[in-house]
Structure formats: C-alpha cells, structure tokens
Design an enzyme around this catalytic site. Sequence first.
Site, short mmCIF file in Angstrom:
data_model
loop_
_atom_site.label_atom_id
_atom_site.label_comp_id
_atom_site.label_asym_id
_atom_site.label_seq_id
_atom_site.Cartn_x
_atom_site.Cartn_y
_atom_site.Cartn_z
CB CYS A 263 -60.57 -21.91 -17.04
SG CYS A 263 -59.55 -21.26 -16.60
CB ALA A 264 -63.47 -26.94 -16.32
N PRO B 275 -68.99 -23.19 -18.16
CG PRO B 275 -70.74 -22.57 -19.11
CD PRO B 275 -69.51 -22.25 -19.13
CE LYS C 140 -63.51 -23.26 -25.38
NZ LYS C 140 -64.98 -23.08 -24.37
CG ASP D 151 -57.85 -20.18 -7.95
OD1 ASP D 151 -57.32 -19.93 -8.52
OD2 ASP D 151 -57.52 -19.49 -7.18
CB CYS E 255 -64.96 -16.15 -25.62
SG CYS E 255 -66.44 -16.27 -26.66
#
Length: 491
Positions: free
Chosen positions: A307-308, A310, A313, A358, A428
Amino acid sequence: MSDQPTPSNRRPQKPGRSGKPGKPHRRPRKDPVRILAFEALRAVDERDAYANLVLPPLLRKAREKGAKEGGEKFDGRDAALATELVYGTLRRQGTYDAIVAACIDRPLREVDPPVLDVLNMGVHQLLGTRIPTHAAVSASVELARVVLGDGRAKFVNAVLRKVSQHDLGTWLDKVAPPYDEDPEEHLSVVHSHPRWIVSALWDSLGGGRAGIEDLLEADNERPEVTLVARPGRTTADAVLDEVGEESGLPGRWSPYAVRLTEGGEPGALDVVRTGLAGVQDEGSQLVALALANAPVEGRDEKWLDGCAGPGGKAAMLAGLAAGRGATLLAAEKQPHRAGLVAKALAGNPGPYQVIAADGTRPPWGPGTFDRVLVDVPCTGLGALRRRPEARWRRRPQDLEGFAPLQRSLLRMALESVRVGGVVGYATCSPHMAETRAVVDDVLKSVGGAELIDARPLLEGVPAIGDGPDVQLWPHLHGTDAMYLALIRRTA
C-alpha cells in the site's frame, strides 16, 4: 488613517429617509490574509478538501500576486498568520461552535456555513491568539462585509462582541458540562474532538483523565515538520548541515530524522527539492525501519510495499533494501498515487519497481517476498494533528467500511510472503477496531503465522505498549499515533 474625510475633502452627503444627511458609504477594506484563510476554510467545507493540500497553493498564489503587482507584498508573517487562522479554526471548531451557539438565538445548524466560518475564525482570534480584541472584532467584521455583505456583517459584529466579554477559560466553564457529570462530553467540548473519538481514543490509550487530556491537547498543537534523510541518498547530518543548527534538530527516535524547529517551507530546501530528503513523520519512519530490521529466516532479496502511496515508507524501504542488495516492489492501487510513489523513489541507489496494482488481488504469486509492509487505509485518527478537519468528517460507521479492506490486505500480505519471512501491518490509527482486532481476526483465520515482538526493533522508544505489537502516541513520542504488528509466516 481615519475612515472619516477631512474638512478639506468632505463631499456633500445625500439626505437620508428623514431628510438629514446620511453616513457616507464606505467600501470594506480587503484583507488578503483573512480572505485567503476564509477561502481555505470554504474549500475544506465545500469540497471536503484537506487544509494541508489547499493552503500551500493559495499562499503561493498570494505571494506571486503581491510580487507581480508591485504593491504590498504577501510576506512570511502574512503566511504564518493565514496558516494559524486556518489550522487554529479547524482544530478548535467544536469548542468555537459551542461558544457561538451560546451567543445566538437560533440553532447553530441554521447559521449558514460561510457565516459560521467567519465567526469561528473571529472567535479564534479573540480566544486563541494574542490579537487585540478590537482588532480581532473589526478585522472579522470587515471580512464579513467583503465576503458576506453588510447585513451578515452586523450579525458577525453582534456575536463577536458577546464572545469578547469573556476569556476562553470562562467560556469553557459556561459551555462544557462538568467533568464529574459527563467526562466524555466535557473533554469533547474542552478539547474540540467529537465525543465518539474521545471515547475511542480513551479506550485505546487506557488510564485516567490525565493521559487522555494530554493526548487530546497534543492533537490540537501544531506538529513539528520532520524530514527524513533517505537511506542511500543522504544522511541526517548532511540534512542538518543544510537546515542549520538554529532551525533544525536531530530526530528523537529515528537515525534518519531531522526536525525543523522553525517550521518554514521544507520544499524550499535543496535536499527536499532534489529528492535526497522528504517530509515524513518520525512514527512513519520507525514503522519502515522496524520492518526492515525484523529478523527473517533464509534469503532476504525481495521486499514489497503493498500500500505504497504516497511513497514515504516506500522510499525508505527502497534505500534500505538497496544497501543490502535487495529490491523493492512498491504497489499502489490508485494510478495517481502510484505516480507519487514513483516520484518519491526516483533517484534510489538500487533497483526497484513501482506498479499500479490492487493489493487484495495481486499480480504476483504466493510466497514471492521475504518482507512485506501493508500500511492499510484507515480512519486516520492517529494524524489529527496534521489533518484536524478529519475529526469532523469521520463517523463511527467509517470503521465498518474500512474493516473488510484492512483484513483482506493483511490476508494477501501473509499469502505473499514466504515461510520464514515477515509481514508488517501498520495503520495511522490507534482505534482497536483497526489495529489489534484486525490482526487477531486474520491470524485466527489463516493459520501458519505468528506475532513477533516488535518492541526491540524500536530501541530506545519508551511507552510503546505491552507488546508484541507497538502503539505510538503524539503526547508521548511526538509522532503520529502509528500502530505496528510484525507477523512471521511459519507454514
């Protein structure tokens, strides 16, 4: 300068209805700072925009306009005031709504949103800044004349004069129920958080009144801007050299972090402009570092950020992977966010790949990767310092909307990692429904996986929980409320 004309230039006044001379019409003074702040608040309300995305282009346009027209420039102090008016109003919106409601003779919902924005911004100037009372009222009334018209400006004037009769502490005593009678509603009004969020944060944090009040207050403070020296491209010392000792400090916990103590515009720094460094919360850095340093059994060649977007990480992981001869695949479902990831990774010292994919229906096969990170979509309740408007948009039912996606992403992450490899589940949000509940449910359903203790991988960071998972907090660590669970695939 006086608003009244001098005798030498006084023009004849037109008679009023009574036949007596009336007051001359005066055009309202346009205040570019407050007009800009009002425009930002309207964008947040009307378009569900985020202030941190709306405000920078408005400030840039104001600076360019001032420079182009050769008149009064829009300088750093103007930008600072506009920023304070926007963020201060959004953070304390719940408190200010309660105060305004006590000063009007109609339900608050009957006040038009643009009028309420002007009122709340005026209340913030009166109760939340050092702007003198007369200046706060007159500037707000002038703004109302420009953006709302004379009739509504009179309403704004009347309300703000009532507000100005008391300080913030006195108003809170008037509008908040006593703590002993209704603790959650008291904290909700005093600290400007929806009641359900107060309850959820309190459940996650545990403990008594002092801890939850410290957390809620931390959500209302302006967060420091934190930079990350991207591994393999630069170092924290090099970033500090450019920032300067007067404006920067090393991070508290991450060896790659630099804190900008003077605020300012990080995009103006050469190291940020060239991609050697980026803006990234220290909690986010710690999550990436913990996954990268978790022990794996066997090879360590292929890493995945599932889930890269923006890209913060992913940029850290790509640099750390390159230093070990490994490669990173960064996958992001939304094509425009995948573009942001590609921009963040450009210049990485080693091989990597960015794809739009996805994570719940991945194009890669099972057991492909040695390390997998999924920082899943969530309510964002851990980042209310940075996105204060999110607290007013989120609803309890949003948790139900995210739950299936969070579980699906974690299941596919566990399927994507090989036996002996490690998955990092991050979010988060400290809400139990988005953290331990997700991890526990998925581990029960998939089998062949076990939690490993993440605490030793955040060496020196105190008060991160009883383990094996980790929870960071704004009031304890100066970070967003990041959650991390590390899971090893065993079969």
